[in-house]
Design a protein around this motif. Structure first.
Motif, short mmCIF file in Angstrom:
data_model
loop_
_atom_site.label_atom_id
_atom_site.label_comp_id
_atom_site.label_asym_id
_atom_site.label_seq_id
_atom_site.Cartn_x
_atom_site.Cartn_y
_atom_site.Cartn_z
N ASP A 1 0.82 -1.23 0.00
CA ASP A 1 0.00 0.00 0.00
C ASP A 1 0.85 1.27 0.00
OD1 ASP A 1 -2.24 -1.58 0.15
OD2 ASP A 1 -2.61 -1.23 2.30
N GLN A 2 2.14 1.14 0.29
CA GLN A 2 2.99 2.34 0.40
C GLN A 2 3.67 2.69 -0.93
OE1 GLN A 2 2.35 3.70 3.25
NE2 GLN A 2 1.32 1.76 3.75
N ALA A 3 3.24 2.10 -2.02
CA ALA A 3 3.82 2.44 -3.33
C ALA A 3 3.80 3.96 -3.48
CB ALA A 3 3.02 1.78 -4.44
N GLY A 4 4.92 4.53 -3.92
CA GLY A 4 5.01 5.99 -4.03
C GLY A 4 5.92 6.57 -2.96
N ALA A 5 6.09 5.84 -1.85
CA ALA A 5 7.07 6.27 -0.83
C ALA A 5 8.47 5.95 -1.35
CB ALA A 5 6.82 5.54 0.48
N ASP A 6 9.47 6.63 -0.80
CA ASP A 6 10.86 6.28 -1.14
C ASP A 6 11.38 5.20 -0.21
OD1 ASP A 6 11.45 8.39 -3.18
OD2 ASP A 6 10.80 9.65 -1.51
N LEU A 7 10.94 5.28 1.05
CA LEU A 7 11.46 4.36 2.07
C LEU A 7 10.32 3.95 2.99
CD1 LEU A 7 13.86 3.09 3.69
CD2 LEU A 7 14.09 5.29 4.86
N VAL A 8 10.24 2.65 3.26
CA VAL A 8 9.25 2.13 4.21
C VAL A 8 10.03 1.43 5.32
CG1 VAL A 8 7.32 0.51 4.50
CG2 VAL A 8 7.52 1.86 2.40
N VAL A 9 9.59 1.64 6.56
CA VAL A 9 10.32 1.08 7.71
C VAL A 9 9.36 0.27 8.58
CG1 VAL A 9 11.74 1.61 9.72
CG2 VAL A 9 11.84 3.11 7.72
N LEU A 10 9.79 -0.93 8.96
CA LEU A 10 9.02 -1.79 9.86
C LEU A 10 9.74 -1.90 11.21
CD1 LEU A 10 8.14 -4.65 7.34
CD2 LEU A 10 6.53 -3.13 8.49
N PRO A 11 9.05 -2.38 12.25
CA PRO A 11 9.67 -2.45 13.59
C PRO A 11 10.56 -3.68 13.79
CG PRO A 11 7.24 -2.49 13.70
CD PRO A 11 7.62 -2.71 12.28
N GLU A 12 11.08 -3.77 15.00
CA GLU A 12 11.91 -4.90 15.43
C GLU A 12 11.04 -6.14 15.66
OE1 GLU A 12 13.21 -4.59 19.51
OE2 GLU A 12 15.04 -5.72 19.12
N LEU A 13 11.50 -7.30 15.26
CA LEU A 13 10.90 -8.61 15.60
C LEU A 13 9.37 -8.59 15.57
CD1 LEU A 13 13.30 -9.70 18.53
CD2 LEU A 13 13.39 -10.40 16.15
N TRP A 14 8.83 -8.03 14.50
CA TRP A 14 7.38 -7.88 14.42
C TRP A 14 6.68 -9.19 14.09
CZ3 TRP A 14 5.65 -9.29 9.62
CH2 TRP A 14 6.57 -9.20 8.58
N THR A 15 7.42 -10.22 13.67
CA THR A 15 6.76 -11.51 13.45
C THR A 15 6.43 -12.15 14.79
OG1 THR A 15 8.91 -12.61 13.22
CG2 THR A 15 7.78 -11.99 11.19
N THR A 16 7.40 -12.21 15.70
CA THR A 16 7.21 -12.89 16.99
C THR A 16 6.79 -11.96 18.11
OG1 THR A 16 9.54 -12.45 17.44
CG2 THR A 16 8.99 -14.63 16.58
N GLY A 17 7.28 -10.72 18.09
CA GLY A 17 7.21 -9.81 19.24
C GLY A 17 8.57 -9.82 19.94
N HIS B 1 13.12 -1.06 4.72
CA HIS B 1 13.78 -1.57 5.92
C HIS B 1 12.74 -2.47 6.58
CE1 HIS B 1 15.50 -2.25 9.72
NE2 HIS B 1 16.47 -1.36 9.60
N ALA B 2 12.93 -3.78 6.45
CA ALA B 2 11.88 -4.73 6.84
C ALA B 2 11.90 -5.06 8.32
CB ALA B 2 11.99 -5.99 6.00
N GLY B 3 12.45 -4.14 9.15
CA GLY B 3 12.55 -4.43 10.57
C GLY B 3 13.47 -5.62 10.78
N SER B 4 13.29 -6.31 11.92
CA SER B 4 14.20 -7.44 12.15
C SER B 4 13.44 -8.74 12.33
CB SER B 4 15.10 -7.18 13.36
OG SER B 4 14.35 -7.20 14.55
N VAL B 5 14.18 -9.84 12.11
CA VAL B 5 13.64 -11.20 12.28
C VAL B 5 14.60 -11.97 13.19
CG1 VAL B 5 12.53 -11.36 10.01
CG2 VAL B 5 14.92 -12.05 10.24
N PRO B 6 14.06 -13.00 13.90
CA PRO B 6 15.00 -13.89 14.58
C PRO B 6 15.67 -14.78 13.54
CG PRO B 6 12.70 -14.44 15.14
CD PRO B 6 12.66 -13.38 14.08
N GLU B 7 16.95 -14.56 13.33
CA GLU B 7 17.68 -15.28 12.27
C GLU B 7 18.40 -16.49 12.87
OE1 GLU B 7 21.23 -13.34 10.89
OE2 GLU B 7 21.74 -15.08 9.64
N ARG B 8 18.24 -17.62 12.22
CA ARG B 8 18.98 -18.81 12.63
C ARG B 8 20.18 -18.98 11.72
NH1 ARG B 8 17.69 -22.74 15.76
NH2 ARG B 8 15.45 -22.38 15.71
N ASP B 9 21.37 -18.74 12.27
CA ASP B 9 22.59 -18.95 11.51
C ASP B 9 22.89 -20.45 11.54
OD1 ASP B 9 25.22 -19.27 10.70
OD2 ASP B 9 25.95 -17.48 11.72
N PRO B 10 22.98 -21.11 10.38
CA PRO B 10 23.17 -22.57 10.40
C PRO B 10 24.45 -22.98 11.14
CG PRO B 10 23.35 -21.68 8.14
CD PRO B 10 22.90 -20.55 9.03
#
Ligand code: AKG
Length: 264
Positions: free
Chosen positions: A29-45, A79-88
């Protein structure tokens, strides 16, 4: 530049997968913006520690895939915020992802200062070591995450690496909301940089979130601030004001480094 900060409501009534689909649609929905920012760990909290292990993803996991596509569909820097990343080959990390408008990964930043003292993220996740900047057409982003906001030396490092716009996804608790606003303004003033700080709304793991995402200009003025609930905070700003501010009030040039310790 036009930036949209998506202050997402993160609560346990919504599954991680539904939230991912909903957030991807909000990004589109933000098409037309230059930059979109999401929060930290928004998938899990950010405080839902039990979910870190079960919801952790490889870098190119489901959140990466969904956000890369959403960025290219909308044609925005994300900026898609952050995710809990599992480094193999290692521990979990709290990793921020930045995508270009074509959906390519432009940067990944592993949070350096882990929150929780002797529990939570501080014991469940590894600490990043690398400062990360991202060159956009009109500004250079410097990346930091939530608790990092309390550590000014990290931001000085980013400024020395060329950062002009400091982007800080967070899951900041309501209890310390006054610190959030104060520190966002302090980081902007002392670094003569824009601060785009995007938090979450709602309550997860019993921790009410502060919301009140904020955009501060290089003079420390608040350009926009969200309320407590889910909200899209959109702001127009002139990246050229960073150079003008640093030129007209050249305090950064007066830094004195390597001071001697006190004499005993
Ligand atoms: O520093 C604070 O008060 C909040 C930090 C935090 O919640 C985090 O880093 O996840």
């Amino acid at each position: 530049m036009r930036a949209s900060l998506l202050q997402i409501d993160v609560n346990e009534d919504e599954s991680v997968e539904s939230r991912r689909v909903r957030v991807a649609s909000l990004v589109r929905d933000q098409a037309g913006a230059d930059l979109v920012v999401l929060p930290e760990l928004w998938t899990t909290g950010a405080f839902a520690y039990e979910g870190f292990g079960t919801e952790a993803e490889p870098l190119e996991g489901p959140t990466y895939e969904a956000m890369a596509k959403a960025a290219s569909d909308a044609g925005v820097w994300l900026h898609a915020g952050s995710v809990p990343e599992r480094d193999p080959d290692g521990p979990l990390y709290n990793t921020s992802l930045v995508f270009s408008p074509s959906g390519d990964l432009a940067a990944a930043y592993r949070k350096i200062h882990r929150f929780g003292f002797d529990k939570g993220e501080a014991v469940l996740m590894g600490a990043g070591r690398d400062l990360v900047t991202v060159r956009l057409p009109d500004t250079t982003l410097g990346l930091a995450t939530c608790y990092d906001l309390r550590f000014p030396e990290l931001f000085r490092g980013l400024v020395d690496a060329g950062a002009e716009t400091l982007v800080i996804p967070a899951g900041w608790p309501e209890r310390r909301r006054a610190h959030w606003t104060l520190l966002a303004q302090a980081r902007a003033v002392e670094n003569q940089a824009y601060v785009l700080a995007c938090g979450t709304a709602g309550t997860h793991a019993g921790v009410p979130q502060a919301g009140h995402s904020i955009v501060v200009d290089p003079w420390g003025e608040v350009l926009a601030q969200a309320g407590p609930g889910e909200e899209v905070l959109t702001v127009e700003f002139d990246p050229g004001r960073v150079a003008v501010t640093r030129d007209q009030f050249p305090a950064l040039k007066d830094r004195v480094l390597g001071l001697d310790p006190p004499r005993r």
